[in-house]
Design an enzyme around this catalytic site. Structure first.
Site, PDB file in Angstrom:
ATOM      1  N   ILE A 468       0.831  -1.208   0.000  1.00 54.12           N
ATOM      2  CA  ILE A 468       0.000   0.000   0.000  1.00 54.12           C
ATOM      3  C   ILE A 468       0.865   1.257   0.000  1.00 54.12           C
ATOM      4  CG2 ILE A 468      -1.959  -1.163   1.074  1.00 54.12           C
ATOM      5  CD1 ILE A 468      -1.158   0.076   3.745  1.00 54.12           C
ATOM      6  N   GLY A 511       2.001  -5.758   8.795  1.00 54.09           N
ATOM      7  CA  GLY A 511       2.364  -6.394   7.530  1.00 54.09           C
ATOM      8  C   GLY A 511       3.754  -7.000   7.519  1.00 54.09           C
ATOM      9  N   ASN A 652      14.326  -2.666   6.305  1.00 54.12           N
ATOM     10  CA  ASN A 652      14.748  -1.749   5.238  1.00 54.12           C
ATOM     11  C   ASN A 652      14.739  -0.320   5.759  1.00 54.12           C
ATOM     12  OD1 ASN A 652      15.186  -0.239   2.953  1.00 54.12           O
ATOM     13  ND2 ASN A 652      13.658  -1.300   1.699  1.00 54.12           N
ATOM     14  N   GLY A 725       4.495   1.283  10.693  1.00 56.45           N
ATOM     15  CA  GLY A 725       3.498   1.966   9.867  1.00 56.45           C
ATOM     16  C   GLY A 725       2.813   3.126  10.558  1.00 56.45           C
ATOM     17  N   GLU A 726       2.490   2.982  11.802  1.00 55.32           N
ATOM     18  CA  GLU A 726       1.697   4.007  12.484  1.00 55.32           C
ATOM     19  C   GLU A 726       2.508   4.805  13.499  1.00 55.32           C
ATOM     20  OE1 GLU A 726      -2.142   2.724  12.273  1.00 55.32           O
ATOM     21  OE2 GLU A 726      -1.528   0.803  11.505  1.00 55.32           O
TER      22      GLU A 726
HETATM   23 MO1  MOS Z   1      -4.074   1.149   9.622  1.00 55.88          MO
HETATM   24  S1  MOS Z   1      -5.381   2.633  10.272  1.00 55.88           S
HETATM   25  O1  MOS Z   1      -4.489  -0.103  10.690  1.00 55.88           O
HETATM   26  O2  MOS Z   1      -4.538   0.903   8.012  1.00 55.88           O
END
Ligand code: MOS
Length: 759
Positions: A468, A511, A652, A725-726
């Protein structure tokens, strides 16, 4: 320490493998899929927020050539079934099926789909429909007449009582009662929401960017009343997602239905404005905190009451205080999460779903308390650092908060900060520094993966994870490459397809850990076969100690002896590819049930407080921001920002830094720019486009740095991945607001911070 030792590609800065296709326009998104004879769908959405459709005048369509079909509640009804809310494999942002009936529950609800020979004809057709509504006065938000409190529903605990909060607050040296507010926000990935649906022999193929191809497969099948074996979803990449593509859309089943009835493929590309109401969003929140510390700055108690805006159909509540208040050594905690329903679409997940609004409240409150107590905000956080959860006493597996606070403070020059607000001027600006902690649950789910080693020494990875924009495809290539002695470029990758070996949705920063460890298992199995063949064979590595063999540059190497991977691959495979499929099952995922649910698209996810029976898994960080506030206009500009992060093994550094700096930039956006404005009379979004929904541009973010603090945690999962990611966005809202206070003496407790708040 971790027994796992990378051979090469893991940890190496590697450019993303799909990057060139994206920036040269070769990347194909959902509606780019070439299918013969495609028709085009366009949506009509409701002008009102509450009421009923009484009549639909379609006479305007007569003037438009090429109209093929109009779907409304009159001809859809029960043809699209409601999904189950929340559980994927049927998950939608709402249990209300699209076009099920005449009722309108929020502004921008889909009220018709027009299908035509061209995109333009469909769009014009949708605009030509005339709706007559029986309108009722809508409730727009928290304080509207008709808004009412309902029982909250969600993943996180909505109440917590630990210790005697009232006594702690009464006895404290310093105690504050503080109100905070965050606005509605919308994730606007660059790629518009779009899809292509095509039927052949009773089978549905869907091309659509998704964070969860398996839940699309099972969810669409349920909506359409067909077997999941008849639905395939292709999402090789996505132009951003951020939570907006995690659940089933309100659109896809309707496009599929039109395609079936017309026996033609149908494509749909929604407008930016329609994206605001046909997917989920971050709901507005309110917080009331009471927080206290002793004279030395040790926290003694906290009460965090929260309110979140929800829809009439689902009381979707994030309830983030259960995380934010348990990350410090606080002996007394009381939490109450509330839901208030109004005539709005159902909210959902948006990057760092509970943490962003709840950390704004918590990390702002800590800054306020530090100022009141006359203690440095970094020192206050360090003084309340803890290696155990204050409620249940479980230890954090690894906890890098203190290291991040120290590294970030050093990098931004925190020692030069004045503790007196408004004391530092630079040109015509007030200059200030602020900080906040960042944290995110280290989460993981089960995954299947297939790795193939060709007899020419190239490899292929097939795994149903989702690219994504975060670098998932590059990451799984690196993992396989590392174990097989290849360069990442020598590994072909297939991701984002419901027919690939499945994993859970791409969400919750899972992921890399989920797919990465499954790929690791499969690659390790092949590696072991090559090692076995090398030491048992007549070649140069015959008789070598298997534990000494490393894989690098296409070779198996032990001391000064080496043998080519390709030669061994050809020997082991007998000239055929070596195919290995493996399932990685994280700790505490039940062996039978876990993979079964995962394969049905249900998000089996463990992490944070739900990771191990006796320990907690979190990544940490610290955000430091310098702002300059124009003394005349009140304009706030972020001039520098530094984040330091301890997030387990970094596979990475290129894509990890991009995730973290991207999150930080979005945090600036949330603090200073972003808000979805809601008309209190009509409950409509009034700025649902990029003209008026403000986001930062290049000039708003002059300098951003993400530092990675090494962290090796062998207990989390074989690769030691925590996920990034967050993490980067968490804390940023508060760090900016705290810097604004330091610069100006103005404490802004309602986001976004606007010139009139500080002037
Ligand atoms: Mo994230 S808000 O768990 O895509």
């Amino acid at each position: 320490m971790n027994a796992f030792r990378p051979d090469g590609a893991i940890g190496r800065a590697t450019p993303r493998i799909e990057g060139a296709a994206k920036v040269t326009g070769r990347a194909r998104y959902g509606a780019d899929q070439p299918v013969a004879g495609a028709l085009f769908a366009a949506l009509a959405t409701s002008a009102i927020a509450r009421g009923r459709i009484v009549a639909i005048d379609q006479s305007g369509l007569a003037r438009i050539a090429g109209i093929r079909m109009v779907l409304t509640h009159a001809n859809v009804g029960k043809a699209v079934k409601p999904g189950r809310w929340f559980l994927n494999g049927g998950a939608m942002s709402t249990t209300a099926a699209p076009l099920a009936g005449p009722q309108v529950r929020y502004a921008g609800q889909i009220v018709a789909v027009v299908v035509a020979d061209s995109f333009e004809a469909a769009r014009d057709g949708a605009a030509a429909l005339r709706f007559t509504y029986a309108e009722e006065a809508p409730a727009a938000s928290f304080d509207s007449p008709g808004a009412r409190e309902v029982k909250p529903r969600g993943l996180n605990p909505t109440t917590l009582d630990h210790g005697d909060v009232d006594a702690a607050l009464a006895a404290a040296a310093h105690s504050l009662t503080l109100d905070y507010e965050t606005p509605a926000q919308h994730h606007n990935p660059l790629e518009l929401f779009q899809t292509t649906c095509a039927w052949r022999d009773g089978r549905l193929e869907v091309w659509e960017s998704s964070q969860s191809v398996r839940s699309q497969k099972f969810g669409l099948a349920k909506q359409l009343g067909i077997s999941p074996s008849r639905v395939e979803v292709h999402s090789p990449l996505a132009g951003g997602a951020f939570g907006s593509r995690g659940d089933l859309s309100q659109v896809t089943a309707l496009v599929a239905l039109a395609a079936k009835r017309l026996a033609r493929p149908v494509k749909y590309v929604g407008s930016r404005r329609q994206g605001f109401t046909t997917r989920t969003f971050r709901a507005e929140t309110r917080h009331k905190l009471r927080i206290a510390c002793d004279a030395a700055g040790k926290l003694t108690g906290i009460e965090h009451l929260s309110w979140e805006l929800v829809s009439r159909t689902e009381a979707f509540t994030l309830a983030g205080a259960d995380t934010t208040s348990r990350l410090y050594a606080i002996p007394a905690i009381r939490i109450r999460a509330h839901a208030v329903e109004a005539d709005r679409q159902t909210p959902g997940f948006m990057r760092a779903p509970p943490e962003v609004p709840f950390a704004f409240a918590m990390e702002s409150a800590l800054d306020e308390l530090a100022h009141t107590a006359g203690i440095d905000p970094v020192a206050l956080r360090l003084a309340n650092d803890t290696n155990v959860d204050p409620v249940n006493g479980k230890p954090f597996v690894t906890r890098g908060l203190a290291a991040c606070l120290r590294a970030g403070a050093k990098a931004i020059g925190w020692d030069r900060r004045s503790s007196t607000p408004g004391a530092v001027r630079g040109g015509g600006d007030y200059v200030g520094l602020g900080c906040a902690s960042a944290f995110y649950a280290a989460q993981i789910g089960p995954a299947d993966a297939e790795v193939t080693l060709m007899s020419d020494g190239r490899a292929r990875v097939r795994v149903g994870t989702h690219e994504i924009g975060q670098g998932a495809a590059t990451l799984v290539a690196q993992v396989a490459a590392d174990r097989l002695g290849l360069a990442a470029a020598e590994v072909d990758v297939e991701v984002g397809d419901s027919e690939l070996p499945p994993t859970i949705l791409q969400g919750g920063s899972t992921g890399a850990a989920s797919a990465g460890n499954a790929v690791l298992m499969a690659a390790e199995a092949i590696r072991a076969r090559l090692v076995q063949a090398a030491v048992a064979g007549p070649g140069p590595l015959g008789g070598a100690d298997p534990a000494e063999i490393r894989f690098r540059d296409g070779m198996l190497v032990a001391g000064n002896r080496a043998e080519r991977v390709a030669d061994l691959a050809a020997a082991v495979g007998g000239g055929k590819p070596i195919v290995q499929r493996s399932t990685h099952l994280p700790a505490r995922v039940p062996p039978g049930l876990g993979p079964m649910l995962m394969r049905r698209g249900i998000p089996v996810m463990l992490g944070g407080h739900r990771m191990f029976r006796k320990r907690l898994g979190y990544s940490f960080g610290a955000q430091f921001v310098e702002v300059r506030v124009d003394a005349v206009t009140g304009e706030v500009r972020v001039s520098r920002m530094v984040g330091a992060f301890a997030a387990g093994r970094i596979i990475n550094p290129v894509t990890a830094r991009a995730q973290l700096t991207g999150g930080m930039i979005w945090g600036v956006s949330a603090a200073l720019h972003e808000a979805t404005e809601i008309d209190p009379r009509t409950a409509r979004y009034v700025n649902a486009d990029f003209g008026e929904y403000h986001i930062p541009v290049h000039a708003d973010v002059p300098q951003v740095e993400a530092m990675l603090i090494d962290e090796d945690d062998p207990t989390l999962n074989p690769l030691g991945i925590k996920g990034v990611g967050e993490l980067g966005i968490v804390g940023m809202n508060a760090a900016v607001a705290n810097a604004v206070f330091n610069a100006t003496g103005r404490r802004v407790r309602r986001l976004p911070i606007r010139p009139e708040d500080v002037i």
